[in-house]
Design a protein around this motif. Structure first.
Motif: not given
Length: 624
Positions: A106-107, A124-126, A159-167
């Motif tokens: 994550t950035a 993710v919780l943010a 949030w839902l994070l698709d880790s390969p894309t980081g989006a």
């Protein structure tokens, strides 16, 4: 034998948050020092074989705060949070179990996360970066229009994070509610999500919600209102389908014990599974969809129990002397942080029924500890009580009578377990090393004897709980252990309240320590974080400030300047009252500190100052 110094206490490395891998073969955990040397804490990430066959291996060094480890579904890598890129801002990383450097995922900063069964997908919780903090902050309560409640901290979203894309993309329809916790169903189905109405403790925690969110579609539905202080969402399955357990406050009082609640995934009644038990659940752990395991505080010890699906009751699996904490399970292997009377905290792992293997070495080898003795006695009304007595190293009861310091635990829903009682605050082993006998009472209102024991102090702190403490002191005086002319009392938070209360009720103590202590219940209910909970404990008559004119005992007052739980005004009140009455006291304020003292130099000062204070007034014996 080594000397127990304040520096040794604050610099010792302690383990936290073990996590068993899904295949049950590995345990990841974090270690860090008790005291914080710089502006930000640091901690290291480790992995070890669950059977203890090899020493732990470091995955991330203690050059930043590395914490909250979780395993990937294939047990081949570990996710964790770290502020290595920007101190004070946690981002998500992944590191291989056997090799490689941590990879950022994550950035932006996040508050929490949960890897899903589907590889590469992470919840993710943010906060929403588009939501800026309100300026000015407005709070409106109206009968004719919707309320407005701006919070200082931005609420966390799902949030839902698709880790390969980081989006990341928003997940679920939870409105403006603050997301507190999330648990994924083991089969990859619904997410259980715990929310508050707002991010502030009050009113947020008094307006909780429990929801199910489909991770594929985002479809959301409510599971009703959970118990107050809900936590530890845990999925399990019986013959009717999927169910959800969690810990929460036993209704209807705002003071009392915790219970395990259970509800089906279609909603319905939130059933109390621990009703009537004389023990207290402290942690829940998922077991791959099977009946959950739980840790229960039972007097001075801890038991592992498993939910029986047929009876809906928890049955004992194993019993540990002392304390177990931070329970985690994978493939019928559990890991905990364990401590006994003579062994500091260490990660242990093994089958639920035992035995458990220690993973790695313990801190402070070569220290000769004070002898810790289990006490059992009765209150004036006949209630059975327990506690601990710690004698100076190398001494026995025959060497008494000793100067005795009574240390009252916080809470009041806390306890002294038969573990190594050593911390940054004045503790049993710290004062015993200086020549004091130390009494650690478990008065009513505390943890380990069921809900009725805990709820009995509602609105009445300073009553039966105070006489419980006195009964233990009287016992030790009568048995020749304690010198009646050299008695001290102290504690922090609720324990600080009891110390301040004690010296307003009697002159028998030669010295007292009040650390982050409550002195005025109505003021605390109006200005502290826990508001309604505090109002349920006490009022004007059982506030120490009401009886401050009676204090003749020298008092050491310690408080963190930025404490929001028990604000500094509580200490200021006591200080001004004692100054006005000409009572001997010392008032110490620690800048930048909250309810717990975290900075290393401040912790060293607390330890040395408290020991010197009791030494000045009680004249300790010299340990053999």
């Amino acid at each position: 034998m080594g000397e127990l110094t304040a520096e040794a206490v604050t610099d010792r490395v302690v383990p936290r948050t073990p996590r068993v891998s899904p295949d049950g073969r590995w345990v990841a955990f974090v270690t860090g020092t008790v005291g914080r040397a710089g502006r930000h804490p640091v901690s290291a990430l480790w992995v070890a074989p669950a059977d203890g066959s090899a020493p732990p291996r470091e995955l991330a060094p203690a050059t930043a705060e590395n914490h909250a480890p979780r395993w990937a579904p294939d047990s081949g890598s570990v996710f964790f949070l770290s502020d290595r890129a920007e101190r004070g801002t946690a981002r998500l990383y992944r590191v291989g179990r056997t090799e490689g450097d941590p990879e950022p995922l994550t950035a932006a900063g996040i508050s929490g996360y949960l890897p899903l069964a589907d590889p590469g997908r992470i919840v993710v919780l943010a906060p929403d970066e588009r939501e800026r903090p309100a300026d000015p902050r407005i709070r409106t309560v109206s009968a004719s229009r919707p309320p407005v409640w701006d919070t200082e901290a931005r609420p966390d979203r799902l949030w839902l994070l698709d880790s390969p894309t980081g989006a990341p993309r928003p997940l679920g329809d939870l409105g403006a509610r603050h997301v507190v916790e999330v648990a994924a169903r083991p089969d990859g189905g619904a997410l259980a999500v715990l929310t508050w109405s707002v991010a502030d403790l009050d009113p947020g925690q008094f307006e909780p919600g429990l929801h199910l969110v489909d991770p594929a579609s985002g479809a959301t539905r409510d599971l009703g209102t959970p118990a107050l202080e809900a936590s530890s969402l845990t999925w399990w399955r019986d013959e009717t389908g999927w169910r959800l357990c969690y810990l929460g406050l036993t209704p209807p009082a705002l003071v009392g014990g915790r219970a395990v609640f259970d509800v089906g995934d279609r909603g319905g009644t939130h059933r109390n599974l621990t009703f009537g038990m004389s023990v207290c659940p402290v942690e829940l752990a998922e077991t791959d969809g099977g009946p959950p395991l739980a840790l229960f505080a039972e007097g001075l010890d801890t038991t592992v129990r498993r939910l029986d699906p047929a009876t809906r009751r928890f049955t004992e699996v194993s019993r540990a002397r002392g304390q177990l904490a931070s329970l985690t399970v994978g493939r019928e292997v559990l890991a905990v942080v364990a401590s006994t009377a003579a062994e500091p905290d260490a990660v242990h792992a093994g089958p639920p029924g035992g035995p458990l293997a220690r993973l790695g070495e313990t801190a402070l080898p070569g220290i000769r500890w004070g002898t810790q003795e289990r006490l059992s006695y009765r209150a004036p009304d006949g209630l059975a009580l327990d506690g601990l007595l710690v004698l100076p190293p190398g001494t026995t009861r025959d060497d008494g009578p000793f100067p005795l310091v009574t240390l009252v635990h916080g809470g009041p829903y806390g306890r002294y377990a038969d573990r190594l009682n050593l911390g940054w605050y004045p503790s049993g082993q710290w004062l015993a090393a200086a020549g004091f006998a130390v009494f650690l009472p478990n008065a009513r209102g505390g943890l380990g004897h069921g809900h009725a024991f805990a709820v009995s102090v509602a609105g009445a702190v300073g009553g039966p709980d105070w006489t419980d403490v006195l009964a233990g002191i009287d016992l030790l005086v009568d048995e020749g252990v304690a010198d009646p002319g050299r008695l001290g009392i102290g504690g922090g938070s609720q324990g600080g309240f009891m110390a301040a209360w004690a010296v307003g009720q009697t002159d028998r103590f030669a010295a007292a320590l009040v650390s982050a202590g409550v002195t005025d219940w109505p003021l605390l209910a109006a200005t502290g974080e826990l508001t309604r909970f505090e109002a349920a404990l006490g009022g004007r008559e059982n506030s120490p400030i009401t009886h401050a004119a009676n204090i003749r005992t020298p008092v050491l007052i310690l408080h963190g300047e930025d404490d929001t739980n028990v604000p500094l005004s509580q200490a200021e009140l006591l200080h001004r009252a004692l100054r006005g009455f000409g009572a001997e006291h010392e008032y110490v304020v620690y800048p930048r500190e909250g309810h717990s003292i975290r900075e290393r130099d401040h912790q060293i000062d607390v330890l040395n100052r408290s020991r010197e204070w009791f030494s000045r007034w009680l004249t300790p014996v010299r340990p053999a």
